[in-house]
Scaffold this motif. Sequence first.
Motif, PDB file in Angstrom:
ATOM      1  N   ASP A 226     -11.789  12.693 -13.797  1.00  0.00           N
ATOM      2  CA  ASP A 226     -11.918  11.230 -13.779  1.00  0.00           C
ATOM      3  C   ASP A 226     -10.548  10.561 -13.851  1.00  0.00           C
ATOM      4  O   ASP A 226     -10.265   9.600 -13.119  1.00  0.00           O
ATOM      5  CB  ASP A 226     -12.774  10.762 -14.953  1.00  0.00           C
ATOM      6  CG  ASP A 226     -14.226  11.214 -14.840  1.00  0.00           C
ATOM      7  OD1 ASP A 226     -14.646  11.540 -13.709  1.00  0.00           O
ATOM      8  OD2 ASP A 226     -14.916  11.238 -15.870  1.00  0.00           O
TER       9      ASP A 226
ATOM     10  N   SER B 212      -8.844  16.359 -16.668  1.00  0.00           N
ATOM     11  CA  SER B 212      -9.843  15.318 -16.474  1.00  0.00           C
ATOM     12  C   SER B 212      -9.846  14.900 -15.013  1.00  0.00           C
ATOM     13  O   SER B 212      -8.887  14.286 -14.537  1.00  0.00           O
ATOM     14  CB  SER B 212      -9.567  14.098 -17.359  1.00  0.00           C
ATOM     15  OG  SER B 212     -10.453  13.039 -17.026  1.00  0.00           O
TER      16      SER B 212
ATOM     17  N   ARG C  10     -13.113  10.775 -24.039  1.00  0.00           N
ATOM     18  CA  ARG C  10     -14.460  10.245 -23.816  1.00  0.00           C
ATOM     19  C   ARG C  10     -14.533   8.769 -24.197  1.00  0.00           C
ATOM     20  O   ARG C  10     -15.216   7.968 -23.547  1.00  0.00           O
ATOM     21  CB  ARG C  10     -15.459  11.070 -24.630  1.00  0.00           C
ATOM     22  CG  ARG C  10     -16.926  10.770 -24.302  1.00  0.00           C
ATOM     23  CD  ARG C  10     -17.843  11.864 -24.803  1.00  0.00           C
ATOM     24  NE  ARG C  10     -17.714  12.066 -26.243  1.00  0.00           N
ATOM     25  CZ  ARG C  10     -17.231  13.163 -26.812  1.00  0.00           C
ATOM     26  NH1 ARG C  10     -16.799  14.171 -26.058  1.00  0.00           N
ATOM     27  NH2 ARG C  10     -17.161  13.270 -28.130  1.00  0.00           N
TER      28      ARG C  10
ATOM     29  N   ARG D 100     -11.087  15.838 -26.544  1.00  0.00           N
ATOM     30  CA  ARG D 100     -12.234  15.482 -25.702  1.00  0.00           C
ATOM     31  C   ARG D 100     -12.868  14.168 -26.157  1.00  0.00           C
ATOM     32  O   ARG D 100     -13.252  13.326 -25.343  1.00  0.00           O
ATOM     33  CB  ARG D 100     -13.262  16.616 -25.698  1.00  0.00           C
ATOM     34  CG  ARG D 100     -12.810  17.867 -24.950  1.00  0.00           C
ATOM     35  CD  ARG D 100     -13.978  18.781 -24.639  1.00  0.00           C
ATOM     36  NE  ARG D 100     -14.601  19.283 -25.847  1.00  0.00           N
ATOM     37  CZ  ARG D 100     -14.298  20.431 -26.434  1.00  0.00           C
ATOM     38  NH1 ARG D 100     -13.349  21.207 -25.915  1.00  0.00           N
ATOM     39  NH2 ARG D 100     -14.934  20.834 -27.513  1.00  0.00           N
ATOM     40  N   LYS D 101     -12.957  13.982 -27.481  1.00  0.00           N
ATOM     41  CA  LYS D 101     -13.532  12.739 -27.997  1.00  0.00           C
ATOM     42  C   LYS D 101     -12.646  11.542 -27.651  1.00  0.00           C
ATOM     43  O   LYS D 101     -13.137  10.477 -27.262  1.00  0.00           O
ATOM     44  CB  LYS D 101     -13.722  12.838 -29.507  1.00  0.00           C
ATOM     45  CG  LYS D 101     -14.367  11.590 -30.116  1.00  0.00           C
ATOM     46  CD  LYS D 101     -14.753  11.793 -31.558  1.00  0.00           C
ATOM     47  CE  LYS D 101     -15.479  10.569 -32.107  1.00  0.00           C
ATOM     48  NZ  LYS D 101     -15.943  10.756 -33.495  1.00  0.00           N
TER      49      LYS D 101
ATOM     50  N   TRP E 266     -13.614   8.861 -19.851  1.00  0.00           N
ATOM     51  CA  TRP E 266     -13.301   9.988 -18.985  1.00  0.00           C
ATOM     52  C   TRP E 266     -13.925  11.271 -19.504  1.00  0.00           C
ATOM     53  O   TRP E 266     -13.810  11.605 -20.684  1.00  0.00           O
ATOM     54  CB  TRP E 266     -11.790  10.194 -18.880  1.00  0.00           C
ATOM     55  CG  TRP E 266     -11.080   9.059 -18.229  1.00  0.00           C
ATOM     56  CD1 TRP E 266     -11.553   8.223 -17.260  1.00  0.00           C
ATOM     57  CD2 TRP E 266      -9.753   8.628 -18.511  1.00  0.00           C
ATOM     58  NE1 TRP E 266     -10.617   7.296 -16.922  1.00  0.00           N
ATOM     59  CE2 TRP E 266      -9.480   7.514 -17.664  1.00  0.00           C
ATOM     60  CE3 TRP E 266      -8.755   9.064 -19.369  1.00  0.00           C
ATOM     61  CZ2 TRP E 266      -8.272   6.851 -17.676  1.00  0.00           C
ATOM     62  CZ3 TRP E 266      -7.550   8.396 -19.383  1.00  0.00           C
ATOM     63  CH2 TRP E 266      -7.307   7.294 -18.530  1.00  0.00           C
ATOM     64  N   ARG E 267     -14.547  11.998 -18.598  1.00  0.00           N
ATOM     65  CA  ARG E 267     -14.978  13.354 -18.909  1.00  0.00           C
ATOM     66  C   ARG E 267     -13.755  14.268 -18.850  1.00  0.00           C
ATOM     67  O   ARG E 267     -12.817  14.007 -18.104  1.00  0.00           O
ATOM     68  CB  ARG E 267     -16.035  13.814 -17.914  1.00  0.00           C
ATOM     69  CG  ARG E 267     -17.349  13.038 -17.994  1.00  0.00           C
ATOM     70  CD  ARG E 267     -18.188  13.254 -16.756  1.00  0.00           C
ATOM     71  NE  ARG E 267     -17.520  12.681 -15.579  1.00  0.00           N
ATOM     72  CZ  ARG E 267     -18.010  12.735 -14.342  1.00  0.00           C
ATOM     73  NH1 ARG E 267     -19.169  13.338 -14.133  1.00  0.00           N
ATOM     74  NH2 ARG E 267     -17.353  12.196 -13.345  1.00  0.00           N
ATOM     75  N   SER E 268     -13.779  15.342 -19.616  1.00  0.00           N
ATOM     76  CA  SER E 268     -12.622  16.245 -19.638  1.00  0.00           C
ATOM     77  C   SER E 268     -13.071  17.663 -19.970  1.00  0.00           C
ATOM     78  O   SER E 268     -14.177  17.884 -20.467  1.00  0.00           O
ATOM     79  CB  SER E 268     -11.577  15.773 -20.660  1.00  0.00           C
ATOM     80  OG  SER E 268     -12.126  15.794 -21.964  1.00  0.00           O
ATOM     81  N   GLN E 269     -12.184  18.584 -19.681  1.00  0.00           N
ATOM     82  CA  GLN E 269     -12.407  19.987 -20.020  1.00  0.00           C
ATOM     83  C   GLN E 269     -11.151  20.523 -20.699  1.00  0.00           C
ATOM     84  O   GLN E 269     -10.033  20.089 -20.393  1.00  0.00           O
ATOM     85  CB  GLN E 269     -12.701  20.841 -18.766  1.00  0.00           C
ATOM     86  CG  GLN E 269     -13.911  20.412 -17.962  1.00  0.00           C
ATOM     87  CD  GLN E 269     -13.600  19.245 -17.044  1.00  0.00           C
ATOM     88  OE1 GLN E 269     -12.544  19.199 -16.426  1.00  0.00           O
ATOM     89  NE2 GLN E 269     -14.532  18.306 -16.952  1.00  0.00           N
TER      90      GLN E 269
END
Length: 240
Positions: A190, A188, A169, A165-166, A173-176
């Motif tokens: 994005d 993601s 980021r 995630r980092k 991009w945001r992610s899950q």
Amino acid sequence: MTDEVLNTLVVLGHRLLLVEVGGGFETHLCEATSDSAARAALDTRRALPDSLAEALERGGDDDRLDALLDRLLDTAWKPTTLCGRAWDEMAAGEAGTFRRWQEVELTPTCRSCLRVVDTWFPRSGSLPGIGVLVSVIGEKVEAFGSAWVTGVPGEFLEDLRKAIRKHLRQKGWRSQTMVGSGVLHVMSADALQAIEPTVRATWIDQAIRRMGVVEQPTDDEAIVDRPRLGVAWQTWVLDE
């Protein structure tokens, strides 16, 4: 690794070439450089690989072949690996082998090289290769909008999720991330939206065809390769 000519990885802005070292079976990494001591991916002391020489002979003034040769002979790489050893030539990658004795090597296996790469990342675990794994996952998410990882040991799962995630980021991009049936999924929206719309539409259409909702395409229809989203933990991370 999306380069069609060179067997490369890009990790946090570091461009790395997978290389072979004489007298061993491990695949090492060397870094790109503009230094005057830089060398080419091929060993210029040897004759050109037979397959390339024959293609050049057949192709004559083929600009594509000339461009390919330029990249293989471009003096763009440090003469020593990340672990400090002199190397012979680039390891064979997705483009295939170019020496008779070679096998395709898509992952670095030198523990010492991987430890150097891991020092470039925020601490995400103690095993060599975790940093490279995070970068590979990032490349797949960038290319396809999502990826998954199999075989992650439970004690490293949360650290890996945070590192992924980092990493994404930092790209903006945001992610899950989520875990199901022993598989770590990374998504993601994005990154997916940044992919060419016609490419996304083709993937969706082919997924529908594979499910049997509509007829399969005829042999004359163009088929886009199905994205290779999966990554195996044990391919990249070396157990102590």
